[in-house]
Design a protein around this motif. Structure first.
Motif, PDB file in Angstrom:
ATOM      1  N   UNK A 178       0.775  -0.996  -0.170  1.00 57.34           N
ATOM      2  CA  UNK A 178       0.071   0.062   0.055  1.00 57.34           C
ATOM      3  C   UNK A 178       0.972   0.872   0.450  1.00 57.34           C
ATOM      4  N   UNK A 179       1.968   1.879   0.829  1.00 59.09           N
ATOM      5  CA  UNK A 179       2.912   2.078   0.893  1.00 59.09           C
ATOM      6  C   UNK A 179       3.806   2.753  -0.685  1.00 59.09           C
ATOM      7  N   UNK A 180       3.629   1.473  -1.198  1.00 59.75           N
ATOM      8  CA  UNK A 180       4.764   2.051  -2.646  1.00 59.75           C
ATOM      9  C   UNK A 180       3.840   2.096  -3.502  1.00 59.75           C
ATOM     10  N   UNK A 181       2.532   2.096  -3.397  1.00 63.26           N
ATOM     11  CA  UNK A 181       1.299   2.957  -4.546  1.00 63.26           C
ATOM     12  C   UNK A 181       1.326   4.524  -3.710  1.00 63.26           C
ATOM     13  N   UNK A 182       1.439   4.872  -3.467  1.00 67.81           N
ATOM     14  CA  UNK A 182       1.964   6.459  -2.833  1.00 67.81           C
ATOM     15  C   UNK A 182       0.762   7.417  -3.160  1.00 67.81           C
ATOM     16  N   UNK A 183      -0.520   6.597  -2.902  1.00 66.40           N
ATOM     17  CA  UNK A 183      -1.420   6.858  -2.754  1.00 66.40           C
ATOM     18  C   UNK A 183      -2.230   8.085  -1.555  1.00 66.40           C
TER      19      UNK A 183
END
Length: 166
Positions: free
Chosen positions: A23-28
């Motif tokens: 989730x953190x890598x998605x950047x939203x």
């Protein structure tokens, strides 16, 4: 190092961590929210610092604990705010004090050496403390000159040591 978690808890924790990383890598997500999550994780891993850990600092300074010193510093800064202009003025005053002290010390050293080298008036010459020969020895003027030189050296060293500490 052995983990104390049973296998089921380890697997569940690994999957949750992987989901969080994904989730953190998605950047939203907002950076502020990421910092809040990081703080929650840090609080879960390392509990809050207890006041008992600060007892060691209280033993160092018997008059006042470190926590009290920090609180007093915070109180003083709140009561007497300091800006950069005042700090520059204070530093200039301190540098001026050191320069004057060094100037006085050098003047005293030169004056003492001049008193030894130059011929003394006859009323100082009659007070000879220790005779080397019938006509020469250590006079009262020489002793006063050495005291002036030593005072100048002391002031000079004191000014240099204070300057390096501040």
């Amino acid at each position: 190092m052995k983990n104390k978690l049973p296998n089921n808890d380890e697997v569940l924790l690994d999957t949750k961590v992987d989901e969080l990383v994904l989730l953190l890598k998605k950047g939203n997500i907002d950076k502020e929210y990421i910092r809040a999550i990081q703080q929650k994780i840090n609080n879960a891993i390392e509990p809050d610092i207890s006041p008992q850990k600060f007892d060691v600092f209280g033993e160092i300074d018997e008059d006042q604990s470190r926590l009290d010193m920090v609180n007093n510093l915070e109180f003083l800064l709140a009561q007497h705010p300091v800006d950069s202009r005042q700090a520059k003025k204070y530093r200039l005053q301190e540098k001026l004090k050191h320069a004057v002290l060094i100037g006085i010390a050098i003047t005293m050293i030169v004056l003492g050496l001049a008193m030894i080298i130059m011929p003394a008036p006859p009323y100082f010459e009659m007070f000879t403390i220790f005779y080397f020969t019938k006509d020469d020895g250590i006079t009262l003027m020489d002793v006063i000159s050495v005291l002036i030189i030593l005072t100048g050296v002391y002031l000079f060293i004191n000014a240099l040591l204070r300057k390096s500490n501040s």
